[in-house]
Design a protein around this motif. Structure first.
Motif, PDB file in Angstrom:
ATOM      1  N   GLU A  40       7.350 -25.166 -28.859  1.00 48.02           N
ATOM      2  CA  GLU A  40       8.094 -23.942 -28.586  1.00 48.02           C
ATOM      3  C   GLU A  40       8.224 -23.727 -27.074  1.00 48.02           C
ATOM      4  OE1 GLU A  40       7.993 -19.150 -29.623  1.00 48.02           O
ATOM      5  OE2 GLU A  40       6.400 -20.470 -30.345  1.00 48.02           O
ATOM      6  N   GLY A  41       9.416 -23.308 -26.667  1.00 51.13           N
ATOM      7  CA  GLY A  41       9.667 -23.036 -25.247  1.00 51.13           C
ATOM      8  C   GLY A  41      10.461 -24.121 -24.566  1.00 51.13           C
ATOM      9  N   GLY A  95      10.932 -18.680 -28.507  1.00 46.66           N
ATOM     10  CA  GLY A  95      10.931 -17.541 -29.419  1.00 46.66           C
ATOM     11  C   GLY A  95      11.510 -17.838 -30.784  1.00 46.66           C
ATOM     12  N   ARG A  96      11.634 -19.118 -31.135  1.00 42.28           N
ATOM     13  CA  ARG A  96      12.230 -19.485 -32.428  1.00 42.28           C
ATOM     14  C   ARG A  96      11.330 -20.463 -33.187  1.00 42.28           C
ATOM     15  NH1 ARG A  96      16.747 -19.536 -28.819  1.00 42.28           N
ATOM     16  NH2 ARG A  96      18.230 -17.878 -29.338  1.00 42.28           N
ATOM     17  N   PRO A  97      10.113 -20.073 -33.534  1.00 39.48           N
ATOM     18  CA  PRO A  97       9.257 -20.980 -34.306  1.00 39.48           C
ATOM     19  C   PRO A  97       9.806 -21.189 -35.712  1.00 39.48           C
ATOM     20  CG  PRO A  97       8.276 -18.799 -34.180  1.00 39.48           C
ATOM     21  CD  PRO A  97       9.465 -18.778 -33.278  1.00 39.48           C
ATOM     22  N   GLY A  98       9.545 -22.366 -36.258  1.00 39.75           N
ATOM     23  CA  GLY A  98       9.996 -22.663 -37.612  1.00 39.75           C
ATOM     24  C   GLY A  98      11.048 -23.747 -37.650  1.00 39.75           C
ATOM     25  N   VAL A  99      11.600 -23.955 -38.845  1.00 38.37           N
ATOM     26  CA  VAL A  99      12.586 -25.015 -39.077  1.00 38.37           C
ATOM     27  C   VAL A  99      13.956 -24.577 -38.556  1.00 38.37           C
ATOM     28  CG1 VAL A  99      13.773 -26.364 -40.855  1.00 38.37           C
ATOM     29  CG2 VAL A  99      11.327 -25.866 -41.087  1.00 38.37           C
ATOM     30  N   PHE A 100      14.691 -25.494 -37.933  1.00 37.77           N
ATOM     31  CA  PHE A 100      16.069 -25.214 -37.530  1.00 37.77           C
ATOM     32  C   PHE A 100      16.972 -26.362 -37.969  1.00 37.77           C
ATOM     33  CE2 PHE A 100      14.348 -27.600 -33.942  1.00 37.77           C
ATOM     34  CZ  PHE A 100      15.388 -28.446 -33.574  1.00 37.77           C
ATOM     35  N   VAL A 116      31.838 -33.178 -37.221  1.00 37.29           N
ATOM     36  CA  VAL A 116      30.668 -32.304 -37.208  1.00 37.29           C
ATOM     37  C   VAL A 116      29.408 -33.146 -37.007  1.00 37.29           C
ATOM     38  CG1 VAL A 116      29.306 -30.631 -38.502  1.00 37.29           C
ATOM     39  CG2 VAL A 116      31.798 -30.637 -38.717  1.00 37.29           C
ATOM     40  N   LEU A 117      28.629 -32.785 -35.990  1.00 38.68           N
ATOM     41  CA  LEU A 117      27.355 -33.434 -35.702  1.00 38.68           C
ATOM     42  C   LEU A 117      26.232 -32.436 -35.969  1.00 38.68           C
ATOM     43  CD1 LEU A 117      28.391 -34.952 -32.243  1.00 38.68           C
ATOM     44  CD2 LEU A 117      28.524 -36.081 -34.479  1.00 38.68           C
ATOM     45  N   SER A 118      25.076 -32.920 -36.387  1.00 42.85           N
ATOM     46  CA  SER A 118      23.984 -32.003 -36.737  1.00 42.85           C
ATOM     47  C   SER A 118      22.678 -32.379 -36.052  1.00 42.85           C
ATOM     48  CB  SER A 118      23.775 -31.990 -38.256  1.00 42.85           C
ATOM     49  OG  SER A 118      23.346 -33.258 -38.718  1.00 42.85           O
ATOM     50  N   ILE A 119      21.878 -31.348 -35.761  1.00 44.51           N
ATOM     51  CA  ILE A 119      20.526 -31.534 -35.227  1.00 44.51           C
ATOM     52  C   ILE A 119      19.570 -30.680 -36.053  1.00 44.51           C
ATOM     53  CG2 ILE A 119      21.201 -32.091 -32.859  1.00 44.51           C
ATOM     54  CD1 ILE A 119      20.654 -29.158 -32.133  1.00 44.51           C
ATOM     55  N   LYS A 120      18.348 -31.168 -36.223  1.00 42.26           N
ATOM     56  CA  LYS A 120      17.354 -30.400 -36.959  1.00 42.26           C
ATOM     57  C   LYS A 120      15.964 -30.714 -36.433  1.00 42.26           C
ATOM     58  CE  LYS A 120      16.837 -33.754 -40.749  1.00 42.26           C
ATOM     59  NZ  LYS A 120      16.903 -33.938 -42.226  1.00 42.26           N
ATOM     60  N   GLY A 121      15.011 -29.906 -36.841  1.00 43.34           N
ATOM     61  CA  GLY A 121      13.635 -30.115 -36.414  1.00 43.34           C
ATOM     62  C   GLY A 121      12.784 -28.917 -36.790  1.00 43.34           C
ATOM     63  N   THR A 122      11.553 -28.931 -36.340  1.00 45.44           N
ATOM     64  CA  THR A 122      10.623 -27.828 -36.590  1.00 45.44           C
ATOM     65  C   THR A 122       9.978 -27.419 -35.274  1.00 45.44           C
ATOM     66  OG1 THR A 122      10.136 -28.673 -38.814  1.00 45.44           O
ATOM     67  CG2 THR A 122       8.597 -27.070 -37.882  1.00 45.44           C
ATOM     68  N   VAL A 123      10.159 -26.164 -34.897  1.00 47.73           N
ATOM     69  CA  VAL A 123       9.567 -25.652 -33.667  1.00 47.73           C
ATOM     70  C   VAL A 123       8.144 -25.199 -33.959  1.00 47.73           C
ATOM     71  CG1 VAL A 123       9.722 -23.909 -31.855  1.00 47.73           C
ATOM     72  CG2 VAL A 123      11.810 -24.932 -32.791  1.00 47.73           C
ATOM     73  N   LEU A 124       7.189 -25.769 -33.232  1.00 41.11           N
ATOM     74  CA  LEU A 124       5.774 -25.435 -33.407  1.00 41.11           C
ATOM     75  C   LEU A 124       5.282 -24.613 -32.236  1.00 41.11           C
ATOM     76  CD1 LEU A 124       4.321 -28.868 -34.608  1.00 41.11           C
ATOM     77  CD2 LEU A 124       5.124 -26.968 -36.014  1.00 41.11           C
ATOM     78  N   GLY A 125       4.562 -23.538 -32.540  1.00 40.12           N
ATOM     79  CA  GLY A 125       3.888 -22.789 -31.491  1.00 40.12           C
ATOM     80  C   GLY A 125       2.823 -23.660 -30.850  1.00 40.12           C
ATOM     81  N   MET A 178      10.778 -28.124 -18.694  1.00 42.44           N
ATOM     82  CA  MET A 178      10.809 -26.678 -18.488  1.00 42.44           C
ATOM     83  C   MET A 178      11.790 -26.056 -19.467  1.00 42.44           C
ATOM     84  SD  MET A 178       8.574 -26.485 -16.147  1.00 42.44           S
ATOM     85  CE  MET A 178       8.677 -24.714 -15.831  1.00 42.44           C
ATOM     86  N   GLY A 179      11.403 -24.887 -20.029  1.00 43.18           N
ATOM     87  CA  GLY A 179      12.237 -24.213 -21.007  1.00 43.18           C
ATOM     88  C   GLY A 179      12.850 -22.939 -20.467  1.00 43.18           C
ATOM     89  N   MET A 180      12.893 -21.920 -21.298  1.00 45.39           N
ATOM     90  CA  MET A 180      13.552 -20.670 -20.956  1.00 45.39           C
ATOM     91  C   MET A 180      12.673 -19.809 -20.046  1.00 45.39           C
ATOM     92  SD  MET A 180      16.419 -20.964 -22.547  1.00 45.39           S
ATOM     93  CE  MET A 180      17.088 -19.300 -22.513  1.00 45.39           C
TER      94      MET A 180
END
Length: 260
Positions: A40-41, A95-100, A116-125, A178-180
């Protein structure tokens, strides 16, 4: 005469057929990417590469993301036949934990005008991510160190956007991403998106401050990253005035001036 008309008709069909075949073709290496676990971040970034396998240049007109959390970028110049281009998708995990699961839609002059292109993953704290790593893996993780944790802009006029330049050093053993930025005023941002920082490397990072209200200001800015030990923070202070010239005139009028 009849044969001549038939010849012209046949020639017209041939030219139409050839014209229909004269198009660029976007052949992507893949149309989806799974990031897996994302700290996350950070900005989860992937470049979709394509080759123009057609016989005319390909021009990308637009790339539209399915949400504001995903920022697209792409090759802006025409991609000639046989050459390659990219479509980049950047997902902000702050600020977006979880699956996207997000998409970007590419519009172009290619034979297939919309892709159409797709991205996915899981954001972990970070706490959750720590629990999934061994001590050896944690020791290999990146670590951010700032050259300073506080800066005072002094007197700043409302509407001005002063810039502070910091140095971020990666004292860890993997690339630091570096993130947000986050602050209570939502008035601090990066002047330019920071690039990944290699282990042992020090990189200048510029922050823009855009105050909206007059008065003494103190903002604690959180700089998120994939540093598992925690996010770095920098405190920005400023005396925000509505008009610098007016402020100096008021100050001058309040001082004792000797008789001339």
């Amino acid at each position: 005469m009849k044969n001549f008309v038939s010849l012209l008709f046949g020639l017209g069909l041939l030219l139409t057929h050839l014209g229909a075949q004269a198009q660029g073709v976007m052949s992507f290496e893949k149309d989806g990417h799974d990031f897996g676990n994302v700290p996350e971040g950070t900005m989860a970034t992937y470049e979709f590469k394509f080759k123009n396998t057609g016989n005319q240049p390909v021009v990308i007109a637009n790339v539209q993301a399915s949400c504001g959390c995903t920022t697209p970028d792409w090759t802006k110049t025409p991609v000639l036949p046989g050459k390659t281009g990219i479509v980049k998708a950047m997902y902000s995990s702050a600020g977006r934990p979880g699956v996207f699961n997000k998409t970007v839609t590419v519009t172009s002059n290619a034979a297939t005008p919309s892709t159409v292109l797709s991205i996915k993953g899981t954001v972990l704290g970070k706490d959750e991510l720590k629990s999934k790593l061994t001590p050896a893996q944690l020791a290999q993780s990146p670590h951010a160190k700032l050259s300073t944790t506080a800066h005072d802009f002094g007197k700043v006029e409302v509407g001005q956007q002063p810039v502070v330049r910091l140095t971020v050093q990666n004292t860890g053993k993997q690339d630091l991403v570096m993130g947000m930025l986050s602050s209570t005023c939502n008035c601090v941002g990066y002047k330019a998106a920071p690039q990944p920082i290699k282990p042992g490397q020090s990189v200048p990072v510029e922050l823009i401050y855009a105050p909206r209200q007059a008065g003494q200001s103190m903002e604690v800015v959180t700089m998120s990253s994939n540093d598992l030990t925690g996010d770095t923070k920098v405190t920005l202070r400023a005396n925000v005035v509505r008009d610098l010239n007016a402020a100096s005139m008021v100050k001058e009028s309040g001082t004792a001036v000797p008789f001339k």
